[in-house]
Design an enzyme around this catalytic site. Sequence first.
Site, PDB file in Angstrom:
ATOM      1  N   LYS A 209      13.063  -5.588   4.830  1.00 34.11           N
ATOM      2  CA  LYS A 209      11.987  -4.778   4.266  1.00 34.11           C
ATOM      3  C   LYS A 209      12.605  -3.730   3.355  1.00 34.11           C
ATOM      4  O   LYS A 209      13.386  -2.875   3.802  1.00 34.11           O
ATOM      5  CB  LYS A 209      11.190  -4.110   5.386  1.00 34.11           C
ATOM      6  CG  LYS A 209      10.060  -3.245   4.847  1.00 34.11           C
ATOM      7  CD  LYS A 209       9.160  -2.744   5.949  1.00 34.11           C
ATOM      8  CE  LYS A 209       8.076  -1.850   5.397  1.00 34.11           C
ATOM      9  NZ  LYS A 209       7.227  -1.296   6.468  1.00 34.11           N
ATOM     10  N   ARG A 219      -0.290   3.396   0.939  1.00 34.20           N
ATOM     11  CA  ARG A 219      -0.277   4.788   1.420  1.00 34.20           C
ATOM     12  C   ARG A 219      -1.690   5.359   1.405  1.00 34.20           C
ATOM     13  O   ARG A 219      -2.069   6.125   2.271  1.00 34.20           O
ATOM     14  CB  ARG A 219       0.663   5.641   0.559  1.00 34.20           C
ATOM     15  CG  ARG A 219       2.096   5.116   0.493  1.00 34.20           C
ATOM     16  CD  ARG A 219       2.931   5.571   1.674  1.00 34.20           C
ATOM     17  NE  ARG A 219       4.067   4.682   1.902  1.00 34.20           N
ATOM     18  CZ  ARG A 219       5.267   4.794   1.325  1.00 34.20           C
ATOM     19  NH1 ARG A 219       5.505   5.791   0.496  1.00 34.20           N
ATOM     20  NH2 ARG A 219       6.222   3.939   1.597  1.00 34.20           N
ATOM     21  N   ARG A 230      11.401   6.581   2.443  1.00 31.19           N
ATOM     22  CA  ARG A 230      11.895   5.929   3.663  1.00 31.19           C
ATOM     23  C   ARG A 230      13.276   5.323   3.448  1.00 31.19           C
ATOM     24  O   ARG A 230      13.633   4.342   4.084  1.00 31.19           O
ATOM     25  CB  ARG A 230      10.926   4.806   4.069  1.00 31.19           C
ATOM     26  CG  ARG A 230       9.477   5.218   4.230  1.00 31.19           C
ATOM     27  CD  ARG A 230       8.702   4.154   4.978  1.00 31.19           C
ATOM     28  NE  ARG A 230       7.273   4.279   4.856  1.00 31.19           N
ATOM     29  CZ  ARG A 230       6.516   5.183   5.498  1.00 31.19           C
ATOM     30  NH1 ARG A 230       7.079   6.070   6.283  1.00 31.19           N
ATOM     31  NH2 ARG A 230       5.206   5.193   5.326  1.00 31.19           N
ATOM     32  N   LYS A 261       9.907  -8.624   2.634  1.00 37.17           N
ATOM     33  CA  LYS A 261       8.832  -7.788   2.117  1.00 37.17           C
ATOM     34  C   LYS A 261       9.385  -6.747   1.165  1.00 37.17           C
ATOM     35  O   LYS A 261      10.371  -6.112   1.519  1.00 37.17           O
ATOM     36  CB  LYS A 261       8.141  -7.112   3.304  1.00 37.17           C
ATOM     37  CG  LYS A 261       7.078  -6.115   2.917  1.00 37.17           C
ATOM     38  CD  LYS A 261       6.535  -5.471   4.149  1.00 37.17           C
ATOM     39  CE  LYS A 261       5.547  -4.409   3.708  1.00 37.17           C
ATOM     40  NZ  LYS A 261       5.075  -3.623   4.809  1.00 37.17           N
ATOM     41  N   SER A 287       0.596  -4.356  -1.119  1.00 37.32           N
ATOM     42  CA  SER A 287      -0.530  -3.680  -1.776  1.00 37.32           C
ATOM     43  C   SER A 287      -0.347  -3.532  -3.283  1.00 37.32           C
ATOM     44  O   SER A 287      -1.299  -3.732  -4.054  1.00 37.32           O
ATOM     45  CB  SER A 287      -0.738  -2.311  -1.124  1.00 37.32           C
ATOM     46  OG  SER A 287       0.448  -1.531  -1.190  1.00 37.32           O
ATOM     47  N   TYR A 326      -3.597  -9.906   0.772  1.00 39.09           N
ATOM     48  CA  TYR A 326      -4.940  -9.320   0.869  1.00 39.09           C
ATOM     49  C   TYR A 326      -5.998 -10.265   0.316  1.00 39.09           C
ATOM     50  O   TYR A 326      -7.183 -10.031   0.486  1.00 39.09           O
ATOM     51  CB  TYR A 326      -4.967  -7.957   0.152  1.00 39.09           C
ATOM     52  CG  TYR A 326      -4.027  -6.965   0.816  1.00 39.09           C
ATOM     53  CD1 TYR A 326      -4.419  -6.275   1.960  1.00 39.09           C
ATOM     54  CD2 TYR A 326      -2.724  -6.766   0.348  1.00 39.09           C
ATOM     55  CE1 TYR A 326      -3.553  -5.401   2.603  1.00 39.09           C
ATOM     56  CE2 TYR A 326      -1.855  -5.900   0.977  1.00 39.09           C
ATOM     57  CZ  TYR A 326      -2.270  -5.219   2.105  1.00 39.09           C
ATOM     58  OH  TYR A 326      -1.410  -4.365   2.757  1.00 39.09           O
TER      59      TYR A 326
HETATM   60  C1  PBG Z   1       4.694   0.365   7.745  1.00 37.22           C
HETATM   61  C2  PBG Z   1       4.162  -0.588   6.724  1.00 37.22           C
HETATM   62  C3  PBG Z   1       4.010  -0.380   5.356  1.00 37.22           C
HETATM   63  C4  PBG Z   1       3.463  -1.552   4.825  1.00 37.22           C
HETATM   64  C5  PBG Z   1       3.275  -2.429   5.885  1.00 37.22           C
HETATM   65  N1  PBG Z   1       3.744  -1.824   7.048  1.00 37.22           N
HETATM   66  C6  PBG Z   1       4.249   0.839   4.544  1.00 37.22           C
HETATM   67  C7  PBG Z   1       5.615   1.325   4.309  1.00 37.22           C
HETATM   68  O1  PBG Z   1       6.597   0.782   4.807  1.00 37.22           O
HETATM   69  O2  PBG Z   1       5.741   2.315   3.589  1.00 37.22           O
HETATM   70  C8  PBG Z   1       3.134  -1.788   3.384  1.00 37.22           C
HETATM   71  C9  PBG Z   1       2.195  -2.919   3.125  1.00 37.22           C
HETATM   72  C10 PBG Z   1       1.646  -2.941   1.737  1.00 37.22           C
HETATM   73  O3  PBG Z   1       2.062  -2.175   0.844  1.00 37.22           O
HETATM   74  O4  PBG Z   1       0.744  -3.767   1.507  1.00 37.22           O
HETATM   75  N2  PBG Z   1       3.799   0.495   8.830  1.00 37.22           N
END
Ligand code: PBG
Length: 344
Positions: A209, A219, A230, A261, A287, A326
């Site tokens: 990730k 967010r 992060r 991801k 997203s 989505y």
């Molecule tokens: C963390 C999480 C995130 C996403 C899925 N799980 C956010 C992040 O890591 O900042 C992002 C998914 C997306 O952008 O569609 N709980």
Amino acid sequence: MTHQLPVGHHRPRRLRTSPRVRRLVSETRVHASDLVLPLFVKEGLDAPRPISSMPGVVQHTEATLADAVRDAARAGVGGVMLFGIPAERDATGTQADAEDGILQRGIRVAVEAAREHTNGGPVVMADTCLDEFTDHGHCGVLAEGRDGGVVVDNDATLDRYASMAVAQARAGADVVAPSGMMDGQVAVIREALDAAGFDDVGILAYSAKYASAFYGPFREAVDSALQGDRRTYQMDAGNAREGLREANLDLAEGADMVMVKPAGSYLDVLAAVAEMSAVPVAAYQVSGEYAMIEAAAANGWIDRRAAVTESVLGIKRAGADVILTYWATELAGWLDENDGRTRA
Ligand code: PBG
């Protein structure tokens, strides 16, 4: 002057001459059962609330969450991935593992709605991470770092994830999905699930990730409180070998599925993980990937349906067995279940 190809010369175009030939020789097919629909459920809402940066996606009430799961089930979607947005947040994310916390409530609602369907409906999965539940928005609990600043405390966070995974399993989740990128998270969750009698609950590990700008709209979707980034736990965009290392560690710790991801900007990592993994590989079309296509389509700059189909097909072609998107329910409605291609 007109050139004449030599007799017997290869003519690849021959296999593109008609839709029926193209269908026969298509190498990659997306099926509804490959798709997982991420869903947001928010505590205390009396009507679904649109997410402006993700047109068509909403924060659900418990009632509309059930409807979304039923729609996904009818479309043949393979799974749903739940995210909960609590009314109250604190430093350790107390609501994340509360029996009546919004995510556990959402899981119970989703399982019930899914099981109404004759085939049991989509697999119900839950995001196992603290960021929606902490008042600082980080994926773990904080501690003081050596230079006086704050750091996310890896091992203290593991205890929270273990407890969260058990709460999710107790609520009925088929699969838990740790997404916080803490070292050792899969092993600790596996041990906790087994100790609590949930040895048949699976773990979908967000293995590789990356710290990504493409999470921007998410967010908003979870009303994130995060300041900063992060980068001390999510991976650097340039690192492919490290993505493989993370996936290997999760496999060794007992992950039932591994994930890369985001998807679109990391297809090389996805292909490399798919090449070596002995377990199914998932990819998350996040997203920002959704928002980009929706925004371009809304401006008339791109053919929405063709772009959505192509983007998901590319992720499948790169090696994903499971795709979180989505568009899952809508895309499933476009696919011909017999040949896995979008109907014209
Ligand atoms: C963390 C999480 C995130 C996403 C899925 N799980 C956010 C992040 O890591 O900042 C992002 C998914 C997306 O952008 O569609 N709980």
